[in-house]
Motif scaffolding. Structure first.
Motif, PDB file in Angstrom:
ATOM      1  N   MET A   8     -47.666  92.879  23.584  1.00  0.00           N
ATOM      2  CA  MET A   8     -48.509  91.684  23.605  1.00  0.00           C
ATOM      3  C   MET A   8     -49.037  91.438  25.014  1.00  0.00           C
ATOM      4  N   ALA A  10     -52.348  89.607  25.503  1.00  0.00           N
ATOM      5  CA  ALA A  10     -53.621  88.887  25.344  1.00  0.00           C
ATOM      6  C   ALA A  10     -53.646  87.564  26.090  1.00  0.00           C
ATOM      7  N   GLY A  11     -52.468  87.091  26.466  1.00  0.00           N
ATOM      8  CA  GLY A  11     -52.369  85.751  27.052  1.00  0.00           C
ATOM      9  C   GLY A  11     -53.145  85.627  28.352  1.00  0.00           C
ATOM     10  N   GLN A  75     -57.397  90.094  20.261  1.00  0.00           N
ATOM     11  CA  GLN A  75     -57.040  88.801  19.694  1.00  0.00           C
ATOM     12  C   GLN A  75     -57.950  87.748  20.323  1.00  0.00           C
ATOM     13  N   GLN A  78     -56.871  83.197  21.346  1.00  0.00           N
ATOM     14  CA  GLN A  78     -55.426  83.424  21.377  1.00  0.00           C
ATOM     15  C   GLN A  78     -54.701  82.184  20.853  1.00  0.00           C
ATOM     16  N   GLY A  80     -51.494  82.049  19.742  1.00  0.00           N
ATOM     17  CA  GLY A  80     -50.036  82.124  19.762  1.00  0.00           C
ATOM     18  C   GLY A  80     -49.522  83.529  19.476  1.00  0.00           C
ATOM     19  N   THR A  81     -48.231  83.703  19.726  1.00  0.00           N
ATOM     20  CA  THR A  81     -47.640  85.041  19.605  1.00  0.00           C
ATOM     21  C   THR A  81     -47.633  85.539  18.157  1.00  0.00           C
ATOM     22  N   ASN A 103     -43.256  92.436  25.432  1.00  0.00           N
ATOM     23  CA  ASN A 103     -44.153  91.506  26.101  1.00  0.00           C
ATOM     24  C   ASN A 103     -44.769  92.161  27.323  1.00  0.00           C
ATOM     25  N   ASP A 105     -45.813  90.814  29.827  1.00  0.00           N
ATOM     26  CA  ASP A 105     -45.463  90.128  31.078  1.00  0.00           C
ATOM     27  C   ASP A 105     -43.951  90.149  31.347  1.00  0.00           C
ATOM     28  N   TYR A 139     -37.724  78.313  27.491  1.00  0.00           N
ATOM     29  CA  TYR A 139     -37.505  79.429  26.562  1.00  0.00           C
ATOM     30  C   TYR A 139     -37.230  78.944  25.136  1.00  0.00           C
ATOM     31  N   GLY A 140     -37.448  79.868  24.206  1.00  0.00           N
ATOM     32  CA  GLY A 140     -37.054  79.622  22.830  1.00  0.00           C
ATOM     33  C   GLY A 140     -35.540  79.790  22.720  1.00  0.00           C
ATOM     34  N   GLU A 154     -38.528  76.656  19.771  1.00  0.00           N
ATOM     35  CA  GLU A 154     -39.201  76.678  21.067  1.00  0.00           C
ATOM     36  C   GLU A 154     -38.789  75.449  21.877  1.00  0.00           C
ATOM     37  N   TYR A 169     -34.249  83.510  23.518  1.00  0.00           N
ATOM     38  CA  TYR A 169     -34.987  84.677  23.044  1.00  0.00           C
ATOM     39  C   TYR A 169     -35.795  85.226  24.227  1.00  0.00           C
ATOM     40  N   THR A 170     -35.685  86.537  24.438  1.00  0.00           N
ATOM     41  CA  THR A 170     -36.343  87.148  25.605  1.00  0.00           C
ATOM     42  C   THR A 170     -37.816  87.465  25.348  1.00  0.00           C
ATOM     43  N   TYR A 197     -46.266  80.590  15.975  1.00  0.00           N
ATOM     44  CA  TYR A 197     -45.128  81.134  16.709  1.00  0.00           C
ATOM     45  C   TYR A 197     -44.579  82.367  16.003  1.00  0.00           C
ATOM     46  N   THR A 199     -41.820  83.462  16.652  1.00  0.00           N
ATOM     47  CA  THR A 199     -40.393  83.155  16.540  1.00  0.00           C
ATOM     48  C   THR A 199     -40.030  82.477  15.214  1.00  0.00           C
TER      49      THR A 199
HETATM   50  C1  UD1 Z   1     -42.304  83.259  24.195  1.00  0.00           C
HETATM   51  C2  UD1 Z   1     -41.420  82.937  22.985  1.00  0.00           C
HETATM   52  C3  UD1 Z   1     -40.131  82.273  23.469  1.00  0.00           C
HETATM   53  C4  UD1 Z   1     -39.431  83.169  24.462  1.00  0.00           C
HETATM   54  C5  UD1 Z   1     -40.361  83.544  25.607  1.00  0.00           C
HETATM   55  C6  UD1 Z   1     -39.715  84.598  26.472  1.00  0.00           C
HETATM   56  C7  UD1 Z   1     -42.924  82.452  21.142  1.00  0.00           C
HETATM   57  C8  UD1 Z   1     -43.543  81.393  20.301  1.00  0.00           C
HETATM   58  N1  UD1 Z   1     -42.106  82.024  22.116  1.00  0.00           N
HETATM   59  O1  UD1 Z   1     -42.666  82.026  24.763  1.00  0.00           O
HETATM   60  O2  UD1 Z   1     -39.278  82.011  22.379  1.00  0.00           O
HETATM   61  O3  UD1 Z   1     -38.269  82.530  24.971  1.00  0.00           O
HETATM   62  O4  UD1 Z   1     -41.592  84.111  25.099  1.00  0.00           O
HETATM   63  O5  UD1 Z   1     -40.494  84.879  27.603  1.00  0.00           O
HETATM   64  O6  UD1 Z   1     -43.151  83.619  20.911  1.00  0.00           O
HETATM   65  N2  UD1 Z   1     -49.557  86.345  23.922  1.00  0.00           N
HETATM   66  C9  UD1 Z   1     -50.601  86.894  23.211  1.00  0.00           C
HETATM   67  N3  UD1 Z   1     -51.379  86.083  22.464  1.00  0.00           N
HETATM   68  C10 UD1 Z   1     -51.166  84.755  22.364  1.00  0.00           C
HETATM   69  C11 UD1 Z   1     -50.102  84.182  23.094  1.00  0.00           C
HETATM   70  C12 UD1 Z   1     -49.305  85.004  23.848  1.00  0.00           C
HETATM   71  O7  UD1 Z   1     -50.827  88.087  23.276  1.00  0.00           O
HETATM   72  O8  UD1 Z   1     -51.930  84.090  21.640  1.00  0.00           O
HETATM   73  C13 UD1 Z   1     -48.722  87.228  24.729  1.00  0.00           C
HETATM   74  C14 UD1 Z   1     -48.754  86.862  26.196  1.00  0.00           C
HETATM   75  O9  UD1 Z   1     -49.742  87.611  26.861  1.00  0.00           O
HETATM   76  C15 UD1 Z   1     -47.358  87.267  26.644  1.00  0.00           C
HETATM   77  C16 UD1 Z   1     -46.505  87.067  25.405  1.00  0.00           C
HETATM   78  O10 UD1 Z   1     -47.386  87.060  24.312  1.00  0.00           O
HETATM   79  O11 UD1 Z   1     -47.305  88.623  27.010  1.00  0.00           O
HETATM   80  C17 UD1 Z   1     -45.677  85.786  25.450  1.00  0.00           C
HETATM   81  O12 UD1 Z   1     -46.558  84.684  25.472  1.00  0.00           O
HETATM   82  P1  UD1 Z   1     -46.227  83.350  26.245  1.00  0.00           P
HETATM   83  O13 UD1 Z   1     -47.324  82.379  26.016  1.00  0.00           O
HETATM   84  O14 UD1 Z   1     -45.868  83.646  27.645  1.00  0.00           O
HETATM   85  O15 UD1 Z   1     -44.946  82.850  25.435  1.00  0.00           O
HETATM   86  P2  UD1 Z   1     -43.830  81.861  25.916  1.00  0.00           P
HETATM   87  O16 UD1 Z   1     -44.311  80.460  25.808  1.00  0.00           O
HETATM   88  O17 UD1 Z   1     -43.289  82.297  27.230  1.00  0.00           O
END
Ligand code: UD1
Ligand code: CA
Length: 459
Positions: A8, A10-11, A75, A78, A80-81, A103, A105, A139-140, A154, A169-170, A197, A199
């Motif tokens: 992932m 896209a953020g 995506q 964006q 959400g995950t 991830n 990141d 974190y979640g 979350e 959750y990592t 989410y 998650t």
């Molecule tokens: C997410 C988890 C959280 C966890 C944390 C760990 C979810 C809902 N929450 O939260 O439980 O503890 O990671 O670091 O998953 N991304 C996309 N598209 C989107 C949104 C995000 O590709 O629409 C990608 C981001 O680029 C990133 C990853 O997903 O690489 C995580 O996204 P981020 O928004 O940082 O999630 P957190 O809020 O940190």
């Protein structure tokens, strides 16, 4: 193993406050995404899918170089995950029973950990990578009933009781491919952030009776995510500290493990000493007994046994022979190849040149596109004029040549063995062996000459 890997990426990375997409920021010389790709390369995935969005073109270009076989899914927008994984589903190979989600990141995830997680899934269980953090905020949280996982909540949706949970959750999981596709399509965004989410699939798995298992990350460092410049710098220092410890465990003597940066791979022999503030980039080899002084930058360079690099040197694409002395303040550029016991002194620049055993250029000199023989003494301020404005030419200097100070050797030119070139010579023809060649005006003394004087100052 029958494995899809989804990354992932896209953020937006809003908190980086940068024009560069977050996953292209660098940690120890490599983009965050490259780190993740490097870890996933060791997994033997049948398919790799990268989800891009923010800065997609730049991210895809960078990833295509590092992982040519990867597929991209965009995506937009964006949401959400979970929404991200919805976009990836059509690109997954349904014949590969396990899908691992990484991830972009979270750069320092180890291949071993990811592999263990994929095995824990085994195409039939939902496997979550978790870790206990002293400060879990943001974190979640992993919500359990006794030992069994019930779901992930979350931070923004968690009640005060749930916020006390330290197991988080990592962002890394492995899921059965078919079930994952079904679950993400059923996600809703009725939560604090109005996001889909990923998650939330945990509770769905529980409801269906699909076993949910967890694996624990080996260290915090491997699951720390990057959201801000401060976190990037913090992870960089942690990562550098790990590398410094590993070097010291192997016997390398670091003056200060906190003042070392290895952005690539540093291979060291026995009894290597490294003073403070040195940076090693690419592949650097330091043989037995090498000493590197303070404030040196070495990139893609090999240093032979017992050689000393004095402080403030910049070496790139160089090979330095055993027992050589470099610097202080020396610059070796790509193609500098030094045999044993060569001396390169202060403010000397060497590019695309070979220096044979015992050759010396000790002060303020330039050697470009030159072959220098054994025991040559190359005087202070001398240069090879290797560029005629259109082409580069070679300078060949035989064994035992003595080039005086402030000479210009206009290439192409050959200097025979044992020749001496008088200081201040600008030489544009080949120099014969064994003789003195001087190219400069003769010294003239004018007898009885008087300095001019202003009127009224007497005779
Ligand atoms: C997410 C988890 C959280 C966890 C944390 C760990 C979810 C809902 N929450 O939260 O439980 O503890 O990671 O670091 O998953 N991304 C996309 N598209 C989107 C949104 C995000 O590709 O629409 C990608 C981001 O680029 C990133 C990853 O997903 O690489 C995580 O996204 P981020 O928004 O940082 O999630 P957190 O809020 O940190
Ligand atoms: Ca994050």
């Amino acid at each position: 193993m029958a494995l899809n890997v989804v990354i992932m990426a896209a953020g937006k990375g809003t908190r980086m406050k940068s024009a560069l997409p977050k996953v292209l920021h660098r940690l120890s010389g490599m983009s965050l995404l490259q780190h993740v790709l490097q870890a996933s390369a060791g997994l033997g995935a049948g398919r790799t899918v990268i989800i891009t969005g923010h800065g997609a073109a730049a991210v895809e270009a960078a990833a295509a170089t590092a992982a040519p076989q990867a597929r991209f899914v965009r995506q937009e927008p964006q949401l959400g995950t979970g929404h991200a994984i919805q976009q990836a589903v059509p690109a997954l190979d349904p014949a590969l029973a396990t899908t691992l989600i990484l991830n972009g990141d979270v750069p320092l995830i180890r291949a071993d950990t990811a592999r263990a997680l994929a095995h824990a899934c085994g195409g039939e269980r939902l496997a979550l990578l978790t870790i206990e953090l002293a400060d879990a905020s943001g974190y979640g949280r992993i919500v359990r009933d006794g030992a069994s996982v019930q779901g992930i909540v979350e931070h923004k949706d968690a009640n005060p009781e749930q916020r006390k949970i330290r197991e988080v959750y990592t962002g890394i999981m492995a899921a059965p491919t078919g079930a994952l596709a079904r679950w993400v399509m059923a996600l809703k965004n009725d939560n604090a952030q109005r996001e889909y989410y990923l998650t939330d699939i945990v509770a769905m798995a529980v409801a269906e009776g699909v076993p949910v298992v967890t694996a624990t990350a080996a260290s915090e460092t491997e699951v720390l995510g990057i959201n801000s410049p401060a976190q990037l710098a913090d992870l960089e220092r942690r990562h550098q500290h790990h590398q410094a410890l590993a070097l010291m465990e192997a016997g390398v003597r670091l003056a200060d493990p906190a003042r070392l940066d290895v952005r690539g791979r540093l291979h060291c022999g026995q009894d290597v000493e490294i003073d403070v503030n040195c940076i090693f980039e690419g592949e650097v080899h330091l043989a037995d007994g090498v000493r590197v002084g303070a404030n040196c930058v070495l990139r893609d360079t090999q240093i032979g046994p017992g050689a000393v690099v004095h402080p403030f040197c910049h070496l790139e694409g160089a090979v330095v022979g055993a027992g050589s002395l470099i610097g202080p303040f020396a610059r070796l550029r790509p193609g500098a190849e030094l045999a044993e016991e060569v001396h390169i002194g202060n403010f000397v620049e060497v590019k695309n040149s070979t220096l044979a055993k015992g050759a010396k250029a000790n002060h303020l000199a330039y050697l470009g596109d030159a072959s220098v023989g054994e025991r040559v003494n190359y005087g202070a301020g001398s240069i090879t004029a290797n560029y005629d404005g259109a082409y580069k030419h070679r300078t060949t200097i035989g064994n035992d040549v003595h080039v005086g100070s402030n000479c210009v050797l206009i290439a192409p030119i050959t200097v025979g063995d044992g020749a001496t070139i008088g200081g201040g010579s600008t030489v544009s023809r080949n120099v014969p062996a064994g003789q003195l060649t001087v190219v400069r005006a003769k010294t003239v003394t004018v007898p009885g000459w008087k300095r001019p004087k202003k009127a009224g100052q007497g005779d």
